[in-house]
Design an enzyme around this catalytic site. Structure first.
Site, PDB file in Angstrom:
ATOM      1  N   GLY A 143       0.966   4.696   5.248  1.00 14.31           N
ATOM      2  CA  GLY A 143      -0.513   4.744   4.590  1.00 14.31           C
ATOM      3  C   GLY A 143      -1.315   4.030   5.486  1.00 14.31           C
ATOM      4  O   GLY A 143      -2.626   3.775   5.060  1.00 14.31           O
ATOM      5  N   THR A 188       0.776  -1.103  -0.014  1.00 14.62           N
ATOM      6  CA  THR A 188      -0.084   0.131   0.148  1.00 14.62           C
ATOM      7  C   THR A 188       0.904   1.208  -0.029  1.00 14.62           C
ATOM      8  O   THR A 188       1.820   1.297   0.800  1.00 14.62           O
ATOM      9  CB  THR A 188      -0.932  -0.074   1.336  1.00 14.62           C
ATOM     10  OG1 THR A 188      -1.844  -1.167   1.203  1.00 14.62           O
ATOM     11  CG2 THR A 188      -1.682   1.385   1.391  1.00 14.62           C
ATOM     12  N   GLY A 189       0.549   2.188  -0.634  1.00  9.38           N
ATOM     13  CA  GLY A 189       1.248   3.493  -0.620  1.00  9.38           C
ATOM     14  C   GLY A 189       1.395   3.906  -2.115  1.00  9.38           C
ATOM     15  O   GLY A 189       1.162   3.366  -3.115  1.00  9.38           O
ATOM     16  N   SER A 190       1.984   5.109  -2.201  1.00  6.77           N
ATOM     17  CA  SER A 190       2.406   5.798  -3.385  1.00  6.77           C
ATOM     18  C   SER A 190       3.175   4.906  -4.480  1.00  6.77           C
ATOM     19  O   SER A 190       3.029   4.833  -5.700  1.00  6.77           O
ATOM     20  CB  SER A 190       2.928   7.135  -3.324  1.00  6.77           C
ATOM     21  OG  SER A 190       4.121   7.257  -2.716  1.00  6.77           O
ATOM     22  N   GLU A 250      -0.063  -5.260   5.762  1.00  8.74           N
ATOM     23  CA  GLU A 250       1.231  -5.306   5.284  1.00  8.74           C
ATOM     24  C   GLU A 250       1.972  -6.594   5.887  1.00  8.74           C
ATOM     25  O   GLU A 250       2.618  -7.362   5.063  1.00  8.74           O
ATOM     26  CB  GLU A 250       1.902  -3.943   5.062  1.00  8.74           C
ATOM     27  CG  GLU A 250       1.323  -2.932   4.416  1.00  8.74           C
ATOM     28  CD  GLU A 250       1.824  -1.634   4.442  1.00  8.74           C
ATOM     29  OE1 GLU A 250       1.514  -0.802   3.480  1.00  8.74           O
ATOM     30  OE2 GLU A 250       2.470  -1.392   5.296  1.00  8.74           O
ATOM     31  N   ASP A 304       8.683   3.502   4.360  1.00 14.75           N
ATOM     32  CA  ASP A 304       8.871   4.939   4.619  1.00 14.75           C
ATOM     33  C   ASP A 304      10.313   5.157   5.222  1.00 14.75           C
ATOM     34  O   ASP A 304      10.874   6.149   5.080  1.00 14.75           O
ATOM     35  CB  ASP A 304       8.065   5.056   6.005  1.00 14.75           C
ATOM     36  CG  ASP A 304       6.667   4.898   5.662  1.00 14.75           C
ATOM     37  OD1 ASP A 304       6.298   5.682   4.525  1.00 14.75           O
ATOM     38  OD2 ASP A 304       5.832   4.435   6.363  1.00 14.75           O
TER      39      ASP A 304
END
Length: 222
Positions: A96, A27-29, A102, A83
């Site tokens: 996120g 998940t995330g950009s 995750e 991150d």
């Protein structure tokens, strides 16, 4: 390259680790860029296991079948961002808000491929706010425990109310920590009553890191 171009480059590189079967998706950009690249080769896979409702929605929008983890026997590869990540491949994840799922999907996969731009590579974890998913009634108690460790903890908010995760829990973000022993730290905090998951990934760390740099994608292995 810009940061977004680095994320796109590592996403393209990560597709090379997807040989077939079922793939776990983070998940995330950066993970979103991977999903977009995965869509180009979706014919080679049988489906995906998503680590969040947002990821599931993006996968479905590309016509990729989303499977429940309980219905599959495991996955060859899990691809997700970070991150922060150290040279020992310990990570902080959860910006996120999907850290619990995750960690579960990573544990069910034989290989964890981390995709990140070079700004995420650090010598020691702790500069990025540490996410911790907590049961709502325990939030302030957990925050006081972090304060006793020298950290500053606050509830993650959305529109002036506590953000609620896909699991129906709250998130606490902690700053001011220097995590010198990620494995011991993860083990300790995960034992605190009310903690669902701490966003340190030391037990479920990556085996490969595809790092986007100004000179292209570098492959780091542990």
């Amino acid at each position: 390259m810009t940061q977004d171009e680095m994320k796109q480059a590592v996403a393209r590189a990560a597709v090379e680790y997807v040989k077939g079967g079922i793939v776990g998706v983070g998940t995330g950009s950066t993970a979103n860029y991977f999903i977009d690249e995965l869509a180009k080769v979706k014919g080679r896979i049988d489906g995906a296991v998503a680590s969040s409702e947002a990821t599931a929605s993006r996968l479905k929008s590309h016509g990729i079948q989303v499977l429940d983890l309980n219905s599959v026997g495991g996955m060859d590869v899990y691809v997700d961002g970070a991150d922060e990540i150290t040279r020992n491949f310990h990570m902080i994840k959860g910006g996120g808000g999907a850290l619990t799922r995750e960690k579960i999907v990573a544990a069910a996969s034989r290989k964890f491929v981390c995709i990140a731009d070079e700004s995420k590579l650090v010598r020691r974890l702790g500069a990025y706010p540490l996410p911790v998913e907590v049961i709502p009634m325990a939030a302030h108690r957990v925050m006081r425990q972090f304060a006793a460790m020298g950290g500053q903890a606050k509830l993650r908010l959305r529109y002036d109310s506590p953000l609620v995760t896909d699991n129906g829990q709250y998130l606490v973000d902690v700053t001011g920590l220097q995590i010198s022993d990620p494995l011991a730290f993860e083990s300790e905090v995960n034992q605190w009553p009310g903690v669902v998951t701490v966003g340190v990934f030391a037990l479920q760390k990556a085996q490969i890191c595809l790092l986007g740099t100004a000179d292209g994608v570098k492959t780091l292995t542990f």
